[in-house]
Design a protein around this motif. Structure first.
Motif, PDB file in Angstrom:
ATOM      1  N   MET A  46      40.436  35.738  37.232  1.00  9.01           N
ATOM      2  CA  MET A  46      39.759  34.951  36.066  1.00  9.01           C
ATOM      3  C   MET A  46      40.637  33.617  36.150  1.00  9.01           C
ATOM      4  O   MET A  46      41.570  33.449  36.467  1.00  9.01           O
ATOM      5  CB  MET A  46      39.807  35.801  35.162  1.00  9.01           C
ATOM      6  N   PRO A  47      40.098  32.393  35.608  1.00 13.11           N
ATOM      7  CA  PRO A  47      40.921  31.247  35.268  1.00 13.11           C
ATOM      8  C   PRO A  47      42.081  31.631  34.261  1.00 13.11           C
ATOM      9  O   PRO A  47      41.890  32.721  33.831  1.00 13.11           O
ATOM     10  CB  PRO A  47      39.697  30.379  34.502  1.00 13.11           C
ATOM     11  N   ALA A  48      43.168  30.982  34.567  1.00 10.08           N
ATOM     12  CA  ALA A  48      44.484  31.204  34.099  1.00 10.08           C
ATOM     13  C   ALA A  48      44.302  31.107  32.572  1.00 10.08           C
ATOM     14  O   ALA A  48      44.916  31.970  31.957  1.00 10.08           O
ATOM     15  CB  ALA A  48      45.410  30.401  34.471  1.00 10.08           C
ATOM     16  N   ASP A  49      43.475  30.102  31.983  1.00  9.95           N
ATOM     17  CA  ASP A  49      43.547  29.875  30.687  1.00  9.95           C
ATOM     18  C   ASP A  49      42.888  31.277  30.065  1.00  9.95           C
ATOM     19  O   ASP A  49      43.275  31.579  28.628  1.00  9.95           O
ATOM     20  CB  ASP A  49      42.934  28.747  30.144  1.00  9.95           C
ATOM     21  N   ALA A  50      41.871  31.485  30.551  1.00 12.09           N
ATOM     22  CA  ALA A  50      41.242  32.908  30.045  1.00 12.09           C
ATOM     23  C   ALA A  50      42.093  34.185  30.018  1.00 12.09           C
ATOM     24  O   ALA A  50      42.508  34.944  29.218  1.00 12.09           O
ATOM     25  CB  ALA A  50      39.970  33.253  30.627  1.00 12.09           C
ATOM     26  N   GLY A  51      42.778  34.250  31.250  1.00 10.12           N
ATOM     27  CA  GLY A  51      43.888  35.067  31.588  1.00 10.12           C
ATOM     28  C   GLY A  51      44.854  35.399  30.684  1.00 10.12           C
ATOM     29  O   GLY A  51      45.048  36.491  30.264  1.00 10.12           O
ATOM     30  N   ARG A  52      45.501  34.245  30.228  1.00  8.14           N
ATOM     31  CA  ARG A  52      46.521  34.319  29.334  1.00  8.14           C
ATOM     32  C   ARG A  52      46.132  34.838  27.837  1.00  8.14           C
ATOM     33  O   ARG A  52      46.886  35.658  27.157  1.00  8.14           O
ATOM     34  CB  ARG A  52      46.992  32.951  29.010  1.00  8.14           C
ATOM     35  N   ALA A  53      44.940  34.730  27.430  1.00 11.21           N
ATOM     36  CA  ALA A  53      44.246  34.895  26.256  1.00 11.21           C
ATOM     37  C   ALA A  53      44.201  36.878  26.436  1.00 11.21           C
ATOM     38  O   ALA A  53      44.530  37.516  25.612  1.00 11.21           O
ATOM     39  CB  ALA A  53      43.026  34.534  25.794  1.00 11.21           C
ATOM     40  N   VAL A  54      43.832  37.130  27.653  1.00 13.14           N
ATOM     41  CA  VAL A  54      43.583  38.673  27.930  1.00 13.14           C
ATOM     42  C   VAL A  54      45.003  39.164  27.732  1.00 13.14           C
ATOM     43  O   VAL A  54      45.025  40.281  27.016  1.00 13.14           O
ATOM     44  CB  VAL A  54      43.030  38.769  29.026  1.00 13.14           C
ATOM     45  N   LEU A  55      45.961  38.712  28.110  1.00 11.19           N
ATOM     46  CA  LEU A  55      47.127  39.211  28.249  1.00 11.19           C
ATOM     47  C   LEU A  55      47.810  39.384  26.914  1.00 11.19           C
ATOM     48  O   LEU A  55      48.505  40.201  26.510  1.00 11.19           O
ATOM     49  CB  LEU A  55      48.276  38.645  28.998  1.00 11.19           C
ATOM     50  N   GLN A  56      47.467  38.412  25.992  1.00 10.27           N
ATOM     51  CA  GLN A  56      47.886  38.633  24.593  1.00 10.27           C
ATOM     52  C   GLN A  56      47.221  39.562  23.776  1.00 10.27           C
ATOM     53  O   GLN A  56      47.740  40.232  22.892  1.00 10.27           O
ATOM     54  CB  GLN A  56      47.565  37.218  23.878  1.00 10.27           C
ATOM     55  N   ARG A  57      46.037  39.984  24.238  1.00 10.97           N
ATOM     56  CA  ARG A  57      45.210  41.137  23.644  1.00 10.97           C
ATOM     57  C   ARG A  57      45.465  42.317  24.128  1.00 10.97           C
ATOM     58  O   ARG A  57      45.476  43.386  23.673  1.00 10.97           O
ATOM     59  CB  ARG A  57      43.706  40.657  23.603  1.00 10.97           C
ATOM     60  N   MET A  58      46.081  42.428  25.284  1.00 11.66           N
ATOM     61  CA  MET A  58      46.298  43.624  26.128  1.00 11.66           C
ATOM     62  C   MET A  58      47.652  43.533  26.570  1.00 11.66           C
ATOM     63  O   MET A  58      47.855  43.139  27.863  1.00 11.66           O
ATOM     64  CB  MET A  58      45.358  44.009  27.408  1.00 11.66           C
ATOM     65  N   PRO A  59      48.853  44.106  25.994  1.00 10.67           N
ATOM     66  CA  PRO A  59      50.056  43.912  26.495  1.00 10.67           C
ATOM     67  C   PRO A  59      50.467  44.788  27.679  1.00 10.67           C
ATOM     68  O   PRO A  59      51.623  44.541  28.377  1.00 10.67           O
ATOM     69  CB  PRO A  59      51.040  44.209  25.253  1.00 10.67           C
ATOM     70  N   ARG A  60      49.610  45.762  27.841  1.00 10.26           N
ATOM     71  CA  ARG A  60      49.578  46.714  28.973  1.00 10.26           C
ATOM     72  C   ARG A  60      48.655  46.668  30.038  1.00 10.26           C
ATOM     73  O   ARG A  60      47.558  47.376  29.768  1.00 10.26           O
ATOM     74  CB  ARG A  60      50.072  47.919  28.505  1.00 10.26           C
ATOM     75  N   THR A  61      48.878  45.944  31.142  1.00 14.54           N
ATOM     76  CA  THR A  61      47.635  46.018  32.206  1.00 14.54           C
ATOM     77  C   THR A  61      47.751  46.261  33.438  1.00 14.54           C
ATOM     78  O   THR A  61      47.250  46.182  34.247  1.00 14.54           O
ATOM     79  CB  THR A  61      47.124  44.355  32.055  1.00 14.54           C
ATOM     80  N   GLY A  62      49.250  46.473  33.751  1.00 14.59           N
ATOM     81  CA  GLY A  62      49.484  46.911  35.108  1.00 14.59           C
ATOM     82  C   GLY A  62      49.934  45.521  35.605  1.00 14.59           C
ATOM     83  O   GLY A  62      50.057  44.507  34.821  1.00 14.59           O
ATOM     84  N   PRO A  63      50.362  45.218  36.896  1.00 10.95           N
ATOM     85  CA  PRO A  63      50.921  44.043  37.555  1.00 10.95           C
ATOM     86  C   PRO A  63      49.793  43.012  37.508  1.00 10.95           C
ATOM     87  O   PRO A  63      48.714  43.221  37.498  1.00 10.95           O
ATOM     88  CB  PRO A  63      51.221  44.587  38.948  1.00 10.95           C
ATOM     89  N   VAL A  64      50.294  41.831  37.136  1.00 11.08           N
ATOM     90  CA  VAL A  64      49.547  40.583  36.961  1.00 11.08           C
ATOM     91  C   VAL A  64      50.192  39.434  37.710  1.00 11.08           C
ATOM     92  O   VAL A  64      51.369  39.353  37.584  1.00 11.08           O
ATOM     93  CB  VAL A  64      49.442  40.159  35.357  1.00 11.08           C
ATOM     94  N   ALA A  65      49.329  38.499  38.608  1.00 16.49           N
ATOM     95  CA  ALA A  65      50.173  37.303  39.243  1.00 16.49           C
ATOM     96  C   ALA A  65      49.395  36.215  38.976  1.00 16.49           C
ATOM     97  O   ALA A  65      48.158  36.303  38.532  1.00 16.49           O
ATOM     98  CB  ALA A  65      49.999  37.740  40.613  1.00 16.49           C
ATOM     99  N   LEU A  66      50.020  35.201  38.927  1.00 14.94           N
ATOM    100  CA  LEU A  66      49.388  33.802  38.759  1.00 14.94           C
ATOM    101  C   LEU A  66      49.260  33.068  40.056  1.00 14.94           C
ATOM    102  O   LEU A  66      50.151  32.907  40.815  1.00 14.94           O
ATOM    103  CB  LEU A  66      50.212  32.794  37.749  1.00 14.94           C
ATOM    104  N   LEU A  67      47.773  32.580  40.482  1.00 20.94           N
ATOM    105  CA  LEU A  67      47.789  31.927  41.535  1.00 20.94           C
ATOM    106  C   LEU A  67      47.316  30.533  41.354  1.00 20.94           C
ATOM    107  O   LEU A  67      46.599  30.374  40.716  1.00 20.94           O
ATOM    108  CB  LEU A  67      46.127  32.471  42.053  1.00 20.94           C
ATOM    109  N   ARG A  68      48.239  29.637  41.791  1.00 21.24           N
ATOM    110  CA  ARG A  68      48.393  28.131  41.557  1.00 21.24           C
ATOM    111  C   ARG A  68      47.279  27.526  42.848  1.00 21.24           C
ATOM    112  O   ARG A  68      47.574  27.733  44.005  1.00 21.24           O
ATOM    113  CB  ARG A  68      49.484  27.555  41.737  1.00 21.24           C
ATOM    114  N   PRO A  69      46.722  26.472  42.324  1.00 17.97           N
ATOM    115  CA  PRO A  69      45.957  25.796  43.280  1.00 17.97           C
ATOM    116  C   PRO A  69      46.729  24.843  44.434  1.00 17.97           C
ATOM    117  O   PRO A  69      47.900  24.510  43.868  1.00 17.97           O
ATOM    118  CB  PRO A  69      44.856  24.904  42.500  1.00 17.97           C
ATOM    119  N   GLY A  70      46.194  24.408  45.257  1.00 16.74           N
ATOM    120  CA  GLY A  70      47.009  23.425  46.310  1.00 16.74           C
ATOM    121  C   GLY A  70      46.747  22.227  45.828  1.00 16.74           C
ATOM    122  O   GLY A  70      45.927  21.916  44.899  1.00 16.74           O
TER     123      GLY A  70
END
Length: 226
Positions: A46-70
């Motif tokens: 998902m887009p990183a801005d949405a993903g950051r909000a999800v991580l704030q709501r759910m502190p335990r999700t399993g591993p998470v990575a950030l993929l940066r554009p070229g």
């Protein structure tokens, strides 16, 4: 905030050894290394801005990575993305879950990588932790790194018997995770539109409206929510 200097990427053999020997995750023999999805895990993207909000709501999700554009990339698919690891097989369930939640029109924002897919392999975390700073050169970096010695399958969002129970304190079941992710993808798109960050430069994707979005705005009965 001070920004760390770019770290040189570890040697190819070091990256492959960490994933294959320490975690037991199959990888490619390419440079850079990629991890094969659909075997030990799938990936919810998902887009990183949405993903950051999800991580704030759910502190335990399993591993998470950030993929940066070229550099210089300007399509919607090339925005920074958050990759949340989910149980293998979850990618196949995503379309039906989105339809059941009446979020089917969000397919362009919320996608998954499953059997036959792959994801960039972030550099192994330093001391079991994600590297500090914002200067990493690699395309992907760990936000919540995996931990050697833990069975990944037991700590990832899934559905069915035992869903929501993981060895790291209880990962959310896949339906709840997808519901939160879809809601935050919709909110992030509305915020970008409100701030003049039109999606026309990123593929001209239409805004999605559903019963779930009406609920977020206070017009959908709360009894329908998860």
């Amino acid at each position: 905030m001070a920004c760390a200097l770019p770290r040189p990427r570890p040697p190819l053999s070091t990256v492959r050894r960490w994933y294959e020997e320490e975690l037991g995750w199959p990888s490619t023999g390419t440079d850079p290394v990629e991890l094969l999805t659909g075997l030990r895990f799938d990936v919810l993207e998902m887009p990183a801005d949405a993903g950051r909000a999800v991580l704030q709501r759910m502190p335990r999700t399993g591993p998470v990575a950030l993929l940066r554009p070229g550099p210089g990339e300007k399509s919607a698919a090339d925005r920074p993305k958050l990759l949340l690891l989910i149980a293998a097989g979850g990618a196949e369930e995503l379309p039906e879950i989105l339809e059941w939640l009446e979020w089917g029109t969000l397919a362009a924002d919320l996608t998954a990588r499953g059997a036959g897919g792959r994801m960039p392999a972030p550099a192994p975390p330093s001391g079991g932790r994600a590297p500090d700073g914002c200067g990493a050169r690699e395309a992907a970096g760990w936000v919540r790194p995996p931990r050697p010695g833990y069975e990944v399958e037991n700590s990832l969002p899934t559905t069915g018997i035992g869903a929501g129970i993981g060895d790291v304190g209880g990962a959310p079941d896949l339906v709840r995770l997808v519901s939160a992710a879809a809601t935050e993808c919709h909110r992030a798109r509305l915020v970008r539109a409100r701030n003049g960050q039109s999606d026309r430069a990123y593929g001209d994707q239409p805004l999605a409206f559903s019963n779930a979005s009406r609920m977020s705005a206070g017009t959908r009965p709360r009894s329908f929510t998860l």
